[in-house]
Design a protein around this motif. Structure first.
Motif: not given
Length: 300
Positions: A214-238
């Motif tokens: 998966l190659n995530r698209m660049p964040s469009k706003n701060v909420f997009g950035l936060i969700t991308n960040l959280f997805n990255f963290i939980t992927d690593r945890v997983e």
């Protein structure tokens, strides 16, 4: 001892439900231990009761209003992709009410109370099956596993709800003097806990692809950035949970049957769309059926 483990994954839980339906109804799998994280915690009680059709109807009919009493984001559909942006009014309202999160998910707790009755709880609690939900204790910096055997109805429903609260988009819960949030922040795939509890064979439903492409698209706003960040963290945890789970299982000669999603279902599992979730449930069932056929050919 046979165990069913279902990972976190928000709306992707519909796929996990379809896989579990095939395993329980077609393969006649009967589990002694059920362990869930986040969306997995919502599924396991009904699966243990073999109320598959009931939980299927719930999962394939929920929407954002079923989850949030104060949704902190707006959803925009553009070029076939869902984007989220901040709902300024709702977020400011939450802060003015003294909340620590962007949004609130009390409607989800009401949904759990309406779909998992006290009688069903008592039936499960009196059985030999054990049901574990994963929660993150932010105050003690620890992951905890809450068993149905240790709580009354109201408490256990609250633990299920807490396990699903993807903070700071959803509610932060103060309980027993500690702050609790989504179990996926600490243990997205609780295979190791199933091994510790004595499982000898585990069916693990993991709501992500086995190989990340998966190659995530660049964040469009701060909420997009936060969700991308959280997805990255939980992927690593997983990924770490899976590696540790495999290691723990190998040390005790535990068999693990993995069921990953064959494709990327969504890039934002906070978005709940009825039609997509209906398709994902059916896809999960068909995928488990296909995989079972392949395994049978290998055994022959």
């Amino acid at each position: 001892m046979k165990a069913l483990v279902i990972s976190g994954g928000g709306s992707k839980g519909a796929f996990g439900g379809g896989v579990a339906q095939y395993l329980i109804e077609e393969k006649k799998r009967d589990y002694d231990l059920y362990v869930g994280t986040s969306t997995g915690s919502l599924l396991i009680s009904h699966l243990a009761l073999k109320e598959v059709e009931k939980i299927r109807k719930v999962y394939t009919s929920v929407n954002e209003s079923s989850i949030f009493n104060n949704r902190p984001f707006l959803i925009k559909h553009k070029h076939g992709v869902d984007h989220i942006s901040i709902n300024h009014f709702n977020v400011i309202r939450n802060f003015l009410q003294g909340k620590k999160t962007f949004g609130e998910s009390k409607n989800l707790k009401k949904l759990i109370l309406n779909t998992f009755s006290k009688e069903e709880f008592q039936q499960l609690r009196a059985s030999e099956k054990d049901i574990l939900v994963t929660v993150s204790n932010l105050s003690l910096n620890d992951v905890e596993y809450k068993s149905i055997k240790d709580f009354d109805y109201q408490d256990f429903v609250e633990w299920i709800w807490i396990s699903c609260n993807y903070t700071p988009f959803m509610s932060l819960v103060q309980k027993d003097g500690c702050e609790y949030a989504d179990g996926g922040f600490g243990s997205m795939v609780p295979i190791e806990e199933a091994v510790k509890r004595g499982a000898t064979e585990i069916d693990a439903i993991i709501l992500k692809t086995e190989v990340s492409h998966l190659n995530r698209m660049p964040s469009k706003n701060v909420f997009g950035l936060i969700t991308n960040l959280f997805n990255f963290i939980t992927d690593r945890v997983e990924n770490q949970n899976i590696r540790i789970g495999k290691f723990a299982a190998a040390n005790k000669d535990v068999i693990i049957n993995f069921y990953y999603t064959p494709t990327v279902l969504t890039t934002n599992s906070l978005i709940f769309e009825e039609e997509k979730m209906k398709r994902w449930w059916k896809s999960g069932f068909n995928y488990a059926k296909l995989k079972s056929g392949e395994l049978n050919q290998i055994e022959v």
